[in-house]
Design a protein around this motif. Structure first.
Motif, PDB file in Angstrom:
ATOM      1  N   GLU A 125       0.836  -1.197   0.000  1.00 24.94           N
ATOM      2  CA  GLU A 125       0.000   0.000   0.000  1.00 24.94           C
ATOM      3  C   GLU A 125       0.875   1.253   0.000  1.00 24.94           C
ATOM      4  N   GLU A 126       1.986   1.212   0.729  1.00 20.56           N
ATOM      5  CA  GLU A 126       2.891   2.360   0.782  1.00 20.56           C
ATOM      6  C   GLU A 126       3.504   2.649  -0.590  1.00 20.56           C
ATOM      7  N   ARG A 127       3.864   1.597  -1.303  1.00 21.53           N
ATOM      8  CA  ARG A 127       4.448   1.783  -2.637  1.00 21.53           C
ATOM      9  C   ARG A 127       3.405   2.348  -3.600  1.00 21.53           C
ATOM     10  N   ILE A 128       2.154   1.878  -3.491  1.00 17.97           N
ATOM     11  CA  ILE A 128       1.074   2.400  -4.333  1.00 17.97           C
ATOM     12  C   ILE A 128       0.840   3.879  -4.029  1.00 17.97           C
ATOM     13  N   GLU A 129       0.832   4.237  -2.741  1.00 22.32           N
ATOM     14  CA  GLU A 129       0.656   5.646  -2.350  1.00 22.32           C
ATOM     15  C   GLU A 129       1.812   6.505  -2.868  1.00 22.32           C
ATOM     16  N   ALA A 130       3.030   5.978  -2.773  1.00 28.23           N
ATOM     17  CA  ALA A 130       4.192   6.731  -3.269  1.00 28.23           C
ATOM     18  C   ALA A 130       4.113   6.915  -4.783  1.00 28.23           C
ATOM     19  N   PHE A 131       3.680   5.873  -5.490  1.00 26.09           N
ATOM     20  CA  PHE A 131       3.537   5.975  -6.945  1.00 26.09           C
ATOM     21  C   PHE A 131       2.499   7.037  -7.297  1.00 26.09           C
ATOM     22  N   ALA A 132       1.386   7.044  -6.556  1.00 25.24           N
ATOM     23  CA  ALA A 132       0.340   8.044  -6.790  1.00 25.24           C
ATOM     24  C   ALA A 132       0.886   9.447  -6.541  1.00 25.24           C
ATOM     25  N   SER A 133       1.686   9.594  -5.510  1.00 25.16           N
ATOM     26  CA  SER A 133       2.251  10.900  -5.184  1.00 25.16           C
ATOM     27  C   SER A 133       3.210  11.377  -6.275  1.00 25.16           C
ATOM     28  N   VAL A 134       4.042  10.490  -6.773  1.00 23.58           N
ATOM     29  CA  VAL A 134       5.020  10.851  -7.800  1.00 23.58           C
ATOM     30  C   VAL A 134       4.343  11.174  -9.131  1.00 23.58           C
ATOM     31  N   THR A 135       3.317  10.406  -9.482  1.00 23.93           N
ATOM     32  CA  THR A 135       2.684  10.571 -10.795  1.00 23.93           C
ATOM     33  C   THR A 135       1.488  11.517 -10.782  1.00 23.93           C
ATOM     34  N   GLY A 136       0.910  11.748  -9.608  1.00 21.60           N
ATOM     35  CA  GLY A 136      -0.304  12.557  -9.534  1.00 21.60           C
ATOM     36  C   GLY A 136      -1.559  11.774  -9.875  1.00 21.60           C
ATOM     37  N   ASP A 137      -1.443  10.447 -10.032  1.00 18.80           N
ATOM     38  CA  ASP A 137      -2.596   9.589 -10.340  1.00 18.80           C
ATOM     39  C   ASP A 137      -3.260   9.181  -9.027  1.00 18.80           C
ATOM     40  N   ASP A 138      -4.282   9.946  -8.633  1.00 21.07           N
ATOM     41  CA  ASP A 138      -4.980   9.719  -7.372  1.00 21.07           C
ATOM     42  C   ASP A 138      -6.292   8.956  -7.546  1.00 21.07           C
TER      43      ASP A 138
END
Length: 146
Positions: free
Chosen positions: A33-46
């Motif tokens: 879940e942390e990696r998914i949240e980090a990916f969302a933060s980096v890409t802006g895909d929320d």
């Protein structure tokens, strides 16, 4: 002498090797879940399908799933493990199944054939817990590091 032939000569003489047909490399990526949240933060895909457990549980996925490009990123990591300096030129991808938090992605890349110059066609697969999740074909440039 062509660049490709010179590159092969360097490899034979003990220089930096380059990727060639038959070479294979792998990379692993635990999906959390942390990696998914980090990916969302980096890409802006929320997209809430990735980040909102309640919302995602009412979707066709019946729970949160990783962004499709997260397991595709493991393919990039595997490509970097091939011999030589690898430059990603293009990638065709198919998203075969969702990847969920708690699964581990293992990307495998296999150089299928040489193309013009130092270009290579590479078969790519990112499997989640043993089942193909993202598959495709990449074109890369493989150069010796001087």
């Amino acid at each position: 002498m062509s660049t490709r032939r010179f590159t092969r000569l360097l490899s034979v003489l003990g220089g930096m090797p380059v990727a060639e047909p038959g070479d294979t490399a792998t990379a692993q990526l635990p999906v959390t879940e942390e990696r998914i949240e980090a990916f969302a933060s980096v890409t802006g895909d929320d997209n809430p399908l990735h980040l909102d457990r309640e919302y995602a549980s009412e979707s066709l996925f019946d729970g949160p799933v990783a962004h499709g490009m997260l397991p595709a990123g493991a393919i990039s990591s595997a490509l970097a493990e091939l011999p030589g300096d690898i430059v990603y030129v293009s990638q065709d991808l198919s998203f075969d199944r969702p990847v969920r938090p708690g699964e581990t992605v293992e990307a495998t890349v296999t150089v299928a054939e040489g193309l013009d110059g130092d270009m290579l066609r590479v078969e790519t697969t990112a499997a989640a817990d043993g089942e193909p999740a993202v598959t495709g074909t990449a074109t890369v440039l493989s150069e010796p590091h001087e």
